[in-house]
Design a protein around this motif. Structure first.
Motif, mmCIF file in Angstrom:
data_model
loop_
_atom_site.group_PDB
_atom_site.id
_atom_site.type_symbol
_atom_site.label_atom_id
_atom_site.label_comp_id
_atom_site.label_asym_id
_atom_site.label_seq_id
_atom_site.Cartn_x
_atom_site.Cartn_y
_atom_site.Cartn_z
ATOM 1 N N LEU A 167 0.832 -1.170 -0.002
ATOM 2 C CA LEU A 167 0.017 0.152 0.269
ATOM 3 C C LEU A 167 1.008 1.095 -0.096
ATOM 4 O O LEU A 167 1.485 1.652 1.060
ATOM 5 C CB LEU A 167 -0.948 0.170 1.117
ATOM 6 C CG LEU A 167 -1.985 1.232 1.300
ATOM 7 C CD1 LEU A 167 -3.032 1.120 0.242
ATOM 8 C CD2 LEU A 167 -2.793 1.085 2.651
ATOM 9 N N PRO A 168 0.948 2.000 -0.975
ATOM 10 C CA PRO A 168 1.650 3.264 -1.048
ATOM 11 C C PRO A 168 1.125 4.198 -0.435
ATOM 12 O O PRO A 168 -0.115 4.396 -0.206
ATOM 13 C CB PRO A 168 1.903 3.424 -2.735
ATOM 14 C CG PRO A 168 1.443 2.138 -3.375
ATOM 15 C CD PRO A 168 0.621 1.450 -2.360
ATOM 16 N N VAL A 169 1.966 5.159 0.154
ATOM 17 C CA VAL A 169 1.470 5.951 1.218
ATOM 18 C C VAL A 169 2.085 7.479 0.645
ATOM 19 O O VAL A 169 1.985 8.348 1.466
ATOM 20 C CB VAL A 169 2.008 5.772 2.556
ATOM 21 C CG1 VAL A 169 1.157 4.592 3.211
ATOM 22 C CG2 VAL A 169 3.327 5.734 2.605
ATOM 23 N N ASP A 170 2.508 7.446 -0.444
ATOM 24 C CA ASP A 170 3.074 8.887 -1.109
ATOM 25 C C ASP A 170 2.023 9.159 -2.418
ATOM 26 O O ASP A 170 0.798 8.841 -2.665
ATOM 27 C CB ASP A 170 4.514 8.544 -1.609
ATOM 28 C CG ASP A 170 4.719 7.583 -2.502
ATOM 29 O OD1 ASP A 170 3.559 7.245 -3.235
ATOM 30 O OD2 ASP A 170 5.750 7.065 -2.448
ATOM 31 N N THR B 71 -4.208 0.671 -4.937
ATOM 32 C CA THR B 71 -5.177 1.743 -4.686
ATOM 33 C C THR B 71 -5.862 1.263 -3.201
ATOM 34 O O THR B 71 -6.407 0.368 -3.243
ATOM 35 C CB THR B 71 -6.073 2.021 -5.702
ATOM 36 O OG1 THR B 71 -5.227 2.220 -6.793
ATOM 37 C CG2 THR B 71 -7.051 3.254 -5.135
ATOM 38 N N LEU B 72 -5.777 2.110 -2.273
ATOM 39 C CA LEU B 72 -6.727 1.733 -1.115
ATOM 40 C C LEU B 72 -8.183 2.252 -1.353
ATOM 41 O O LEU B 72 -8.614 3.487 -1.763
ATOM 42 C CB LEU B 72 -6.325 2.747 0.060
ATOM 43 C CG LEU B 72 -7.128 2.631 1.572
ATOM 44 C CD1 LEU B 72 -7.407 0.926 1.660
ATOM 45 C CD2 LEU B 72 -6.517 3.565 2.359
ATOM 46 N N VAL B 73 -9.216 1.541 -1.211
ATOM 47 C CA VAL B 73 -10.537 1.817 -1.392
ATOM 48 C C VAL B 73 -11.195 1.779 -0.364
ATOM 49 O O VAL B 73 -11.302 0.692 0.309
ATOM 50 C CB VAL B 73 -11.278 0.870 -2.585
ATOM 51 C CG1 VAL B 73 -12.835 1.350 -2.672
ATOM 52 C CG2 VAL B 73 -10.612 0.833 -3.911
ATOM 53 N N ILE B 74 -12.010 2.724 0.123
ATOM 54 C CA ILE B 74 -12.452 2.818 1.371
ATOM 55 C C ILE B 74 -13.931 3.152 1.178
ATOM 56 O O ILE B 74 -14.693 3.801 0.540
ATOM 57 C CB ILE B 74 -12.010 4.222 2.146
ATOM 58 C CG1 ILE B 74 -10.675 4.195 2.476
ATOM 59 C CG2 ILE B 74 -12.845 4.454 3.611
ATOM 60 C CD1 ILE B 74 -10.027 5.489 3.122
ATOM 61 N N PHE B 75 -14.873 2.272 1.901
ATOM 62 C CA PHE B 75 -16.195 2.217 1.731
ATOM 63 C C PHE B 75 -17.063 2.825 2.903
ATOM 64 O O PHE B 75 -16.699 2.313 4.004
ATOM 65 C CB PHE B 75 -16.738 0.802 1.577
ATOM 66 C CG PHE B 75 -16.462 0.139 0.142
ATOM 67 C CD1 PHE B 75 -17.113 0.519 -0.895
ATOM 68 C CD2 PHE B 75 -15.261 -0.412 -0.065
ATOM 69 C CE1 PHE B 75 -16.870 -0.194 -2.225
ATOM 70 C CE2 PHE B 75 -14.802 -0.962 -1.191
ATOM 71 C CZ PHE B 75 -15.485 -0.863 -2.354
ATOM 72 N N SER B 76 -17.518 3.721 2.916
ATOM 73 C CA SER B 76 -18.233 4.582 3.944
ATOM 74 C C SER B 76 -19.650 4.232 3.861
ATOM 75 O O SER B 76 -20.327 4.855 2.826
ATOM 76 C CB SER B 76 -18.091 6.028 3.957
ATOM 77 O OG SER B 76 -18.538 6.806 4.864
ATOM 78 N N HIS B 77 -20.091 3.665 5.008
ATOM 79 C CA HIS B 77 -21.655 3.310 4.885
ATOM 80 C C HIS B 77 -22.528 4.178 5.978
ATOM 81 O O HIS B 77 -22.029 4.484 7.048
ATOM 82 C CB HIS B 77 -21.554 1.933 5.661
ATOM 83 C CG HIS B 77 -21.074 0.706 4.739
ATOM 84 N ND1 HIS B 77 -21.509 -0.015 3.601
ATOM 85 C CD2 HIS B 77 -19.525 0.333 4.886
ATOM 86 C CE1 HIS B 77 -20.666 -0.627 3.026
ATOM 87 N NE2 HIS B 77 -19.531 -0.645 3.812
ATOM 88 N N PRO C 260 -6.490 -3.399 -1.576
ATOM 89 C CA PRO C 260 -6.660 -3.039 -0.123
ATOM 90 C C PRO C 260 -8.015 -2.185 0.080
ATOM 91 O O PRO C 260 -8.408 -1.474 -0.679
ATOM 92 C CB PRO C 260 -5.460 -2.032 0.321
ATOM 93 C CG PRO C 260 -4.431 -2.357 -0.730
ATOM 94 C CD PRO C 260 -5.330 -2.705 -2.044
ATOM 95 N N VAL C 261 -8.763 -2.894 1.118
ATOM 96 C CA VAL C 261 -10.097 -2.501 1.306
ATOM 97 C C VAL C 261 -10.257 -2.060 2.745
ATOM 98 O O VAL C 261 -9.813 -2.897 3.644
ATOM 99 C CB VAL C 261 -11.053 -3.266 0.831
ATOM 100 C CG1 VAL C 261 -12.591 -2.985 1.205
ATOM 101 C CG2 VAL C 261 -10.950 -3.542 -0.501
ATOM 102 N N THR D 244 -4.783 7.500 6.265
ATOM 103 C CA THR D 244 -5.058 8.473 5.514
ATOM 104 C C THR D 244 -4.616 9.828 6.021
ATOM 105 O O THR D 244 -4.883 11.093 5.424
ATOM 106 C CB THR D 244 -6.597 8.580 4.778
ATOM 107 O OG1 THR D 244 -7.114 8.479 6.004
ATOM 108 C CG2 THR D 244 -6.463 7.345 3.946
ATOM 109 N N ARG D 245 -4.503 10.084 7.501
ATOM 110 C CA ARG D 245 -4.617 11.377 7.725
ATOM 111 C C ARG D 245 -3.208 12.050 7.535
ATOM 112 O O ARG D 245 -3.092 13.330 7.995
ATOM 113 C CB ARG D 245 -4.859 11.242 9.512
ATOM 114 C CG ARG D 245 -3.632 10.578 10.173
ATOM 115 C CD ARG D 245 -3.878 10.313 11.660
ATOM 116 N NE ARG D 245 -3.067 9.557 12.558
ATOM 117 C CZ ARG D 245 -3.476 9.032 13.612
ATOM 118 N NH1 ARG D 245 -4.535 9.249 14.302
ATOM 119 N NH2 ARG D 245 -2.515 8.446 14.325
#
Length: 460
Positions: free
Chosen positions: A121-124, A157-163, A181-182, A258-259
């Motif tokens: 998971l790249p962080v840049d 790519t990090l994919v974030i699902f917000s419910h 990554p999820v 992600t912060r």
């Protein structure tokens, strides 16, 4: 006298400690949350602090910060507003409301990223983060997930699902993802979790279409605060704006992963469909902005053009002033832009429009240091397949037909995807007239719940 005085001081100290412990325990496991207290502490009593009734004055209404934080702390910490023993409506799998609230709280706290054993998971800024706002349309969500799986570089790519809705069906769709990554997060103030109290549909709230005189006679909770058109809040519409603002605060400022992320954060919804080159195109747009348009606040992957064209247009972008009705689909922000918008958070939360995008449009024209400017792809890398949803009920609610048409367009234009470079082709003008707000956001409780998302307490 000294021994007596010493004993007295010790006794006072012990009693103080015991009092503190009793108060703390009462707070943590105490009685059912009383929204009459909520109303009272927010000034929503019979006289509502004798405020001027004009909308302008209401938007500048102020409340003591300590009281507001105390109320929001109670609202978040109460797991079950129906009872203290876990009773309440059952979900699939025989989960009670109490159990679902606890599960959601635990998941938000743990922040588990799945598939990290398979992918780095790249962080840049060589990567992007995708954030999907999900309600309860599994048919659409399945198609979105299928489009993500086809995308090149999605494994980085990090994919974030917000419910704002939990179901085992939705959970199964997302936990089945094995190509990137999820992370799942949950809006903790949803209607589903608060079915008969604010922010849900409180039976003591005023019906939407009664006038203020009727509301005063009914003595309903929010009688003093209709919107500018004389209508009272509808929870299902207010929830979308609340969820959007909670989500973006949570991702940029409170998620551990992600912060500190400085790259592009792409904001999409469950009824969107992505083109397989969207990751590389967005990164190229991000680099182009740095070189030729550093004041472009927002990058957008497409518009709502019903007859999209590719060919020579495929690598081209336009630059213009941000207009929410045109540029709200597949929009991307960086932390720098978010920090500028966040400074205007109270304006966003007090603007009398239940739409998050119209509220962003408002603060982008009236509050931010520079007016919001957008860079948008002329050939879309995102499509809207949601004919049926919150605002519309189309004749064909099966998204498969739309997906079939989109896939045909993309197949016919596959040679024009993955351009080696992109460039600015034009600077079209946009109307400068002020946008008229849609209303639906006059209730002070909505204002203060929304404002609370700027504080850490709503994200613990």
């Amino acid at each position: 006298m000294r021994p007596t005085l010493c004993r007295f001081v010790k006794a006072v100290f012990v009693l103080s400690i015991l009092s503190f412990l009793v108060t703390s325990l009462n707070f943590m496991i105490g009685k059912r949350f009383d929204f009459k207290i909520f109303d009272a502490q927010f000034g929503m009593t019979d006289k509502y602090d004798n405020e001027d009734e004009s909308h302008k004055d209401r938007l500048h209404w102020k409340q003591d910060e300590a009281e507001r934080m105390s109320i929001m702390d109670q609202l978040y910490r109460r797991r079950d507003m129906s009872s203290g023993n876990g009773s309440g409506p059952e979900f699939r799998g025989n989960l009670t409301l109490f159990e679902v609230k606890n599960m959601i709280w635990q998941r938000n706290r743990d922040q588990v990223i799945h598939n990290l054993d398979r992918f780095d998971l790249p962080v840049d800024e060589s990567a992007i983060v995708v954030v999907v706002q999900v309600h309860n349309r599994p048919k659409y969500l399945r198609h979105l997930v299928a489009s993500l799986e086809k995308a090149r570089d999605i494994e980085r790519t990090l994919v974030i699902f917000s419910h704002d809705f939990y179901s085992e069906e939705l959970d199964a769709i997302i936990t089945s993802i094995d190509f990137c990554p999820v992370l799942q997060i949950y809006y903790p103030f949803s209607m589903q979790l608060h079915p008969v109290v604010f922010p849900g549909e409180d039976p003591n709230d005023c019906p939407r279409n009664v006038n203020k005189d009727q509301a005063m006679q009914m003595n309903c909770t929010n009688r003093e605060y209709p919107d500018r058109y004389g209508h009272y809040r509808e929870a299902k519409y207010c929830q979308t704006k609340h969820h959007w603002f909670w989500k973006i605060n949570h991702v940029f400022d409170y998620l551990r992963v992600t912060r500190h992320f400085e790259g592009p954060v792409l904001l999409i919804e469950e009824d969107h469909y992505l083109v397989k080159d969207f990751v590389s195109v967005l990164l190229k747009m991000h680099r182009l902005r740095t070189r030729v348009c550093p004041d472009c606040n927002i990058l957008t992957l497409g518009t709502y053009d019903k007859k999209p064209k590719y060919g020579d247009l495929s690598p081209q972008v336009d630059v213009s002033q941000f207009v929410s009705s045109r540029h709200n689909m597949g929009m991307s922000l960086t932390r720098k832009v978010w920090n500028e918008i966040k400074k205007c958070g109270q304006d966003f939360c007090r603007y009398d429009d239940y739409n998050w995008d119209w509220s962003i449009n408002y603060v982008g024209r009236s509050c931010t240091e520079s007016k919001l400017k957008v860079m948008v792809m002329k050939s879309p890398r995102i499509y809207h397949i949601g004919e049926c949803g919150l605002h519309a009920k189309g004749s064909n609610c099966n998204p498969s037909h739309h997906v079939f048409q989109i896939e045909k367009i993309l197949k016919d234009n596959s040679e024009f995807l993955f351009p080696k470079r992109i460039y600015v082709s034009g600077y079209p003008s946009v109307p400068r007239r002020a946008m008229k707000p849609n209303g639906g956001w006059g209730d002070l409780r909505d204002h203060h719940l929304c404002i609370s998302f700027l504080d850490e307490q709503s994200h613990l």
